[in-house]
Design an enzyme around this catalytic site. Structure first.
Site, short mmCIF file in Angstrom:
data_model
loop_
_atom_site.label_atom_id
_atom_site.label_comp_id
_atom_site.label_asym_id
_atom_site.label_seq_id
_atom_site.Cartn_x
_atom_site.Cartn_y
_atom_site.Cartn_z
NE ARG A 24 17.65 -1.05 11.41
CZ ARG A 24 17.79 -1.83 12.48
NH1 ARG A 24 16.93 -1.78 13.48
NH2 ARG A 24 18.82 -2.67 12.56
CE1 TYR A 35 -3.32 9.93 0.18
CE2 TYR A 35 -2.27 8.69 1.94
CZ TYR A 35 -2.24 9.21 0.67
OH TYR A 35 -1.14 9.02 -0.13
CG ASP A 75 -4.07 11.71 9.08
OD1 ASP A 75 -3.50 12.81 9.19
OD2 ASP A 75 -3.96 10.98 8.08
#
Length: 378
Positions: free
Chosen positions: A46, A98, A170
């Site tokens: 992880r 988005y 983004d």
């Protein structure tokens, strides 16, 4: 090193144990240590994985950044950025963004006392009007999804710097091939690597790239602590995808220009949203910060009836009706009922996103076949 060389070689070395030219998929959950605290740089998957590490270095290189971090999706990467904030902090975001980002902001983080302002960022003064002492982040999409507006990254970053706020861009629609926001003053670049970076519609993935080492440590802590990390197979697929990013994006741009011109000249089309038109309101800014205009566009029919819109959406043979974008195959999408359905209708309409808007992700097929497909259904 130029871009086409970067995407193939940056961050990648032959496997030291076998000489394999492709980075292996390190399918392991943990790593053997010589003694407590004495390891080879990897402890638990992880926190670190060799396949992921190579991808993070490659992503940083192609975005002209120093540090990359990978996440299980673009939304997971978005989540990590907003977790940098505290209750009472404020975010200025675009009003055309988005739907999944809007849903995360309004349905999750609103409840934790973070305030979001949604403004028309095409005019920089609209950003300045909402800046105050609590502003900690300016969130930018450019080109925007789905109306293809262009936001001036350098101008927005200058405003943020005066306030001491971060700027996150983004960059999913443009990809690093067309645009590198860090070069224009952004602090963080975000990608849904599911799209152009992966490029083959076979992986869900997200990433962040930044220059500041302290910011990287904060985001790495969130990546490790919250656990929204991609598996090594996913990282392998994105690594493979970015090796052909430059050649794919060349074709996306070429095909996009041809399709946009075809649609604009068609008698049944009312309006085409594509930032490569010289009369697009953001064209000059796009030329300044982008190296091309991409394969994303939206359009409106003159006959905006639901039946006509649905006939076009369901009638194409090569353009597949599906969510997502950026793959080698062409997709047709209805934002109001698909990618942006989580935005209330009144908000969509107020921001110019009508129920009849159709969005295209133009793929890398033969462009004559794409135009024939659209021509037949129109």
């Amino acid at each position: 090193m130029k871009f086409a060389t970067k995407v193939i070689h940056a961050g990648i070395e032959p496997d030291p144990s076998t000489g394999a030219i492709m980075t292996p998929i390190y399918q392991t959950s943990t790593y053997v240590q010589e003694a407590p605290g004495k390891n080879k740089g990897f402890e638990y998957a992880r926190s670190q994985n060799p396949t992921r590490k190579v991808l993070e270095e490659a992503l940083a290189a192609i975005e002209n950044g120093k540090h990359g971090l990978c996440f299980s999706s673009g939304v997971a990467a978005t989540d990590a950025v907003i977790r940098l904030l505290n209750p009472g902090d404020e975010v200025i975001a675009g009003n055309d963004l988005y739907g999944g980002t809007y849903r995360l902001f309004t349905k999750v983080f609103d409840r934790f006392g973070i305030k979001f302002h949604y403004v028309d960022m095409r005019e920089t003064k609209n950003i300045s009007a909402h800046v105050n002492a609590r502003t900690k982040l300016i969130w930018i999409e450019t080109p925007t999804n789905p109306l293809m507006s262009i936001i001036d990254i350098a101008a927005a970053s200058a405003i943020a710097k005066k306030q001491g706020a971060l700027v996150c861009v983004d960059n999913t629609f443009a990809s690093p091939y067309l645009q590198n926001p860090l070069d224009f003053g952004a602090d963080i670049v975000l990608h849904s690597a599911t799209k152009y970076l992966g490029g083959h519609s076979d992986v869900i993935h997200g990433c962040l790239v930044m220059n500041d080492g302290g910011l990287r440590e904060k985001l790495y802590f969130l990546q490790k602590s919250c656990g929204a990390v991609p598996g090594p197979q996913d990282c392998f697929l994105v690594l493979r995808g970015i090796k052909t990013l430059h050649v794919r994006m060349q074709r996306h741009c070429e095909n996009g220009a041809r399709v946009a011109e075809f649609l604009r000249g068609h008698s049944k089309i009312d309006k085409v949203y594509w930032c490569g038109f010289e009369d697009h309101p953001g064209y000059e800014v796009a030329k300044k910060q982008m190296r091309g205009f991409g394969g994303m566009m939206s359009f409106e029919l003159k006959n905006r009836s639901e039946s006509e819109v649905n006939r076009v959406l369901s009638g194409t043979k090569i353009f597949s009706l599906a969510e997502s974008l950026g793959g080698v195959e062409s997709l047709i999408n209805h934002p109001a009922s698909m990618t942006h359905a989580s935005i209330p209708r009144e908000e969509r309409l107020k921001n110019g996103l009508s129920d009849s808007l159709i969005r295209l992700s133009v793929g890398i097929e033969d462009v004559d076949d794409l135009i024939a497909d659209l021509s037949t259904v129109l």
